[in-house]
Scaffold this motif. Structure first.
Motif, PDB file in Angstrom:
ATOM      1  N   ALA A  72      -6.127   5.794   1.673  1.00  0.00           N
ATOM      2  CA  ALA A  72      -7.821   4.881   0.981  1.00  0.00           C
ATOM      3  C   ALA A  72      -8.237   4.574   0.267  1.00  0.00           C
ATOM      4  O   ALA A  72      -8.892   4.359  -0.076  1.00  0.00           O
ATOM      5  N   ASP A  73      -7.216   5.231  -0.729  1.00  0.00           N
ATOM      6  CA  ASP A  73      -7.178   5.250  -2.040  1.00  0.00           C
ATOM      7  C   ASP A  73      -6.765   4.003  -3.120  1.00  0.00           C
ATOM      8  O   ASP A  73      -5.222   3.416  -2.858  1.00  0.00           O
ATOM      9  N   PHE A  74      -7.154   2.364  -2.179  1.00  0.00           N
ATOM     10  CA  PHE A  74      -6.750   1.106  -1.488  1.00  0.00           C
ATOM     11  C   PHE A  74      -6.478   0.812  -3.226  1.00  0.00           C
ATOM     12  O   PHE A  74      -7.086   1.294  -3.480  1.00  0.00           O
ATOM     13  N   GLY A  75      -5.129  -0.044  -2.939  1.00  0.00           N
ATOM     14  CA  GLY A  75      -5.149  -0.242  -4.760  1.00  0.00           C
ATOM     15  C   GLY A  75      -3.996   0.880  -5.397  1.00  0.00           C
ATOM     16  O   GLY A  75      -3.514   0.788  -6.127  1.00  0.00           O
ATOM     17  N   LEU A  76      -4.272   1.938  -5.501  1.00  0.00           N
ATOM     18  CA  LEU A  76      -4.232   3.397  -5.861  1.00  0.00           C
ATOM     19  C   LEU A  76      -3.325   4.436  -5.770  1.00  0.00           C
ATOM     20  O   LEU A  76      -3.679   5.218  -5.890  1.00  0.00           O
ATOM     21  N   ALA A  77      -2.781   4.089  -3.911  1.00  0.00           N
ATOM     22  CA  ALA A  77      -2.363   4.921  -2.709  1.00  0.00           C
ATOM     23  C   ALA A  77      -1.303   5.790  -3.882  1.00  0.00           C
ATOM     24  O   ALA A  77      -0.320   5.525  -4.958  1.00  0.00           O
ATOM     25  N   ASN A  78      -1.104   7.072  -3.777  1.00  0.00           N
ATOM     26  CA  ASN A  78       0.285   7.752  -4.060  1.00  0.00           C
ATOM     27  C   ASN A  78       0.470   8.090  -3.114  1.00  0.00           C
ATOM     28  O   ASN A  78       1.454  10.094  -3.302  1.00  0.00           O
ATOM     29  N   VAL A  79       0.043   8.455  -1.768  1.00  0.00           N
ATOM     30  CA  VAL A  79       0.268   9.730  -0.442  1.00  0.00           C
ATOM     31  C   VAL A  79       1.535   9.692  -0.797  1.00  0.00           C
ATOM     32  O   VAL A  79       2.356  10.390  -0.056  1.00  0.00           O
ATOM     33  N   ASP A  80       2.461   8.614  -0.842  1.00  0.00           N
ATOM     34  CA  ASP A  80       4.079   8.233  -0.166  1.00  0.00           C
ATOM     35  C   ASP A  80       4.703   8.892  -1.194  1.00  0.00           C
ATOM     36  O   ASP A  80       5.840   9.856  -0.651  1.00  0.00           O
ATOM     37  N   ILE A  81       4.062   8.714  -2.468  1.00  0.00           N
ATOM     38  CA  ILE A  81       4.651   9.230  -3.404  1.00  0.00           C
ATOM     39  C   ILE A  81       5.343  11.168  -3.239  1.00  0.00           C
ATOM     40  O   ILE A  81       5.851  11.267  -3.194  1.00  0.00           O
ATOM     41  N   MET A  82       4.226  11.121  -3.076  1.00  0.00           N
ATOM     42  CA  MET A  82       3.800  13.168  -2.405  1.00  0.00           C
ATOM     43  C   MET A  82       4.347  13.593  -1.134  1.00  0.00           C
ATOM     44  O   MET A  82       4.545  14.449  -0.874  1.00  0.00           O
ATOM     45  N   LEU A  83       4.793  12.530  -0.558  1.00  0.00           N
ATOM     46  CA  LEU A  83       5.644  13.040   0.603  1.00  0.00           C
ATOM     47  C   LEU A  83       6.998  12.251   0.794  1.00  0.00           C
ATOM     48  O   LEU A  83       7.378  12.568   2.039  1.00  0.00           O
ATOM     49  N   GLY A  84       7.317  11.532  -0.245  1.00  0.00           N
ATOM     50  CA  GLY A  84       9.126  11.797  -0.944  1.00  0.00           C
ATOM     51  C   GLY A  84       9.273  10.021  -0.175  1.00  0.00           C
ATOM     52  O   GLY A  84      10.751  10.110  -0.383  1.00  0.00           O
ATOM     53  N   VAL A  85       8.279   9.178  -0.479  1.00  0.00           N
ATOM     54  CA  VAL A  85       8.507   7.843   0.121  1.00  0.00           C
ATOM     55  C   VAL A  85       8.453   7.415  -0.515  1.00  0.00           C
ATOM     56  O   VAL A  85       7.395   7.005  -0.895  1.00  0.00           O
ATOM     57  N   ASN A  86       9.233   5.812  -0.534  1.00  0.00           N
ATOM     58  CA  ASN A  86       8.890   4.663  -1.983  1.00  0.00           C
ATOM     59  C   ASN A  86       8.708   3.627  -0.835  1.00  0.00           C
ATOM     60  O   ASN A  86       9.242   2.699   0.550  1.00  0.00           O
ATOM     61  N   ALA A  87       7.058   3.423  -0.459  1.00  0.00           N
ATOM     62  CA  ALA A  87       6.786   2.466   0.610  1.00  0.00           C
ATOM     63  C   ALA A  87       6.716   1.447   0.911  1.00  0.00           C
ATOM     64  O   ALA A  87       6.819   0.708  -0.531  1.00  0.00           O
ATOM     65  N   ARG A  88       7.919   1.082   1.355  1.00  0.00           N
ATOM     66  CA  ARG A  88       7.850  -0.645   1.285  1.00  0.00           C
ATOM     67  C   ARG A  88       6.618  -1.302   2.059  1.00  0.00           C
ATOM     68  O   ARG A  88       6.920  -2.288   1.596  1.00  0.00           O
ATOM     69  N   TYR A  89       6.069  -1.151   2.485  1.00  0.00           N
ATOM     70  CA  TYR A  89       5.172  -1.687   3.055  1.00  0.00           C
ATOM     71  C   TYR A  89       3.471  -1.178   3.456  1.00  0.00           C
ATOM     72  O   TYR A  89       3.267   0.160   3.079  1.00  0.00           O
TER      73      TYR A  89
END
Ligand SMILES: Nc1ncnc2c1ncn2[C@@H]1O[C@H](COP(=O)(O)OP(=O)(O)O)[C@@H](O)[C@H]1O
Ligand SMILES: [Mg+2]
Length: 297
Positions: A72-89
């Motif tokens: 919910a750090d909308f627009g500045l998100a980085n959880v995906d990177i921490m979880l090793g995923v390049n979020a597609r959506y």
């Protein structure tokens, strides 16, 4: 007062309630689920909210909970990177009606399911009240989403953050022992408490270098909040400063997976147990029991 405080009390347009189900009430979800909605907030940036969200999600999963992390750090998100995923959506696809909420749930390391808040997406940075409400509605009306939903919030104190905090069942305030982080955590609690003195608040002291001081610091902070603001905040525990935490981000492999036996991982497991009221296991060896007795653990 922190420079980041841009929230004004008069700006809150939605009803403020102080119970766990209030957002569901607000958006009219009729069947309340036994679901914990936990927001993770801080005031100051860089104190470890996202790192703790991801690692707590892993810890709770180990304890048998079904977890969903919402970045919910909308627009500045980085959880995906921490979880090793390049979020597609991410949530922008939902806002543009290109994807359903259920379609943007992705899975990262350790099988952690998450919703990406999108990085560098201007429309997410400029989300208005109605859009925020519709995003939350989309998340809470997901079919069987999880036992625990962790909302990793952004830094600062603004209207969206306060609203999300008050809408959740409980909020974990993360701070480090640094005076600036403590001041910002205090300012955030003060702002939230102006709206609701009863909103359940917990505290995690992160990046602790002198563990001897942490218990006194947590106790002192909780007393300060009680005496000067009038709200209750309970200490959940502390997490040691651990260089492997930053290493984990670089390797895109969370600490709980890369160093499960580290002190910090153990502390995060203990915090996860307290969050879902599971007693911390007692040491089983004879020596362990003796130490526990001697030190009153
Ligand atoms: N316990 C810790 N020990 C050492 N470094 C940490 C710890 N927790 C977080 N960090 C580091 O602090 C930085 C900011 O963490 P992050 O989780 O992104 O904070 P936030 O989400 O609050 O902005 C990252 O480099 C992260 O690796
Ligand atoms: Mg973050």
């Amino acid at each position: 007062m922190s420079k980041q405080v841009i929230y004004r009390q008069s700006e809150v347009k939605y009803p403020v309630a102080d119970q766990a189900q209030n957002l569901r009430d607000l958006i009219g979800v009729s069947q309340p689920r036994a679901m914990k909605l936990i927001t993770i907030a801080s005031g100051k940036g860089g104190v470890g909210k996202s790192s703790l969200s991801v690692n707590l999600a892993l810890a709770l999963t180990k304890l048998g909970q079904r977890v969903l992390v919402v970045d919910a750090d909308f627009g500045l998100a980085n959880v995906d990177i921490m979880l090793g995923v390049n979020a597609r959506y991410n949530l922008s696809h939902v806002l543009r009606n290109e994807r359903q909420m259920s379609e943007i749930i992705q899975e990262g390391h350790g099988g952690i399911r998450f919703i990406s808040g999108g990085s560098g997406v201007i429309e997410l940075l400029r989300m208005n009240d109605d859009q925020l409400l519709s995003v939350m509605q989309g998340i809470l009306t997901l079919r069987d989403p999880a036992d625990v939903i962790l909302f990793d919030l952004g830094a600062g104190i603004n209207e969206h953050i306060v609203r999300l905090i008050l809408s959740s069942g409980e909020t974990i305030i993360v701070t480090t022992p640094e005076p600036t982080a403590i001041m910002d955590a205090y300012a955030l609690i003060k702002t939230v408490s102006r709206e609701s003195l009863k909103h359940p608040l917990r505290l995690i002291l992160n990046k602790v270098e002198d563990t001897r001081e942490s218990t006194t610091m947590i106790k002192g902070f909780c007393e300060l909040v009680k005496n000067h603001i009038g709200s209750e905040i309970t200490g959940l525990g502390h997490v040691n400063y651990d260089e492997d935490m930053s290493g984990a981000i670089k390797r895109q492999m969370p600490l709980l997976l890369s160093k499960p036996n580290s002190v910090a991982s153990g502390q995060i497991m203990d915090i996860a147990r307290s969050l879902i009221d599971i007693p911390t296991p007692q040491p089983t060896s004879k020596m362990g029991r003796l130490f526990a007795k001697l030190f009153g653990a």
